[in-house]
Motif scaffolding. Structure first.
Motif, PDB file in Angstrom:
ATOM      1  N   GLU A  20       0.848  -1.188   0.000  1.00 53.27           N
ATOM      2  CA  GLU A  20       0.000   0.000   0.000  1.00 53.27           C
ATOM      3  C   GLU A  20       0.881   1.234   0.000  1.00 53.27           C
ATOM      4  N   THR A  21       0.627   2.153  -0.912  1.00 47.62           N
ATOM      5  CA  THR A  21       1.351   3.414  -0.954  1.00 47.62           C
ATOM      6  C   THR A  21       0.343   4.551  -0.823  1.00 47.62           C
ATOM      7  N   THR A  32      -4.502   6.741  -2.084  1.00 45.95           N
ATOM      8  CA  THR A  32      -3.982   5.457  -1.619  1.00 45.95           C
ATOM      9  C   THR A  32      -4.078   4.441  -2.746  1.00 45.95           C
ATOM     10  N   HIS A  33      -2.969   3.759  -3.018  1.00 45.01           N
ATOM     11  CA  HIS A  33      -2.923   2.679  -4.003  1.00 45.01           C
ATOM     12  C   HIS A  33      -2.582   1.387  -3.264  1.00 45.01           C
ATOM     13  N   THR A  34      -3.363   0.348  -3.514  1.00 43.95           N
ATOM     14  CA  THR A  34      -3.104  -0.956  -2.915  1.00 43.95           C
ATOM     15  C   THR A  34      -2.912  -1.974  -4.028  1.00 43.95           C
ATOM     16  N   THR A  36      -2.034  -6.194  -4.629  1.00 44.51           N
ATOM     17  CA  THR A  36      -1.875  -7.515  -4.038  1.00 44.51           C
ATOM     18  C   THR A  36      -1.218  -8.424  -5.065  1.00 44.51           C
TER      19      THR A  36
END
Length: 95
Positions: A20-21, A32-34, A36
């Motif tokens: 997560e950034t 927010t960027h996630t 996986t």
């Protein structure tokens, strides 16, 4: 992408790796960027990482994330990247 520097044998696993950034804009807002990824290691130390990219740097890759698969075969000294959408593969040896 091929960050495996140490070979670990006899300890296979599979896992989800979540990154997560958070980007803070000049006005104080946050983006927010996630992401996986799925990672695997077999008992011989070979690894596989499946990553989905929605952008590369500031550039979007399109409407849908782009899936890329990275395989590090420490047994043969081969690294392979697979692009399922393009039905292509790249093989690198040595190094």
């Amino acid at each position: 992408m091929f960050a495996d520097s140490k070979v670990v044998k006899g300890a296979p696993y599979s896992a989800k790796a979540v990154t997560e950034t958070v980007q803070t804009l000049a006005n104080g807002a946050h983006i927010t960027h996630t992401r996986t990824d799925t990672v695997y290691r077999d008992s011989e130390g070979r690894t596989r990482r499946e990553q989905a990219f929605d952008r590369i740097g500031p550039f979007s890759v399109g409407d849908q994330p782009r899936q890329i698969v990275f395989i590090n075969d420490v047994v043969t000294g081969t690294r392979i990247s697979l692009d399922p959408a393009q039905k292509s593969a790249r093989k690198m040896t040595g190094g």
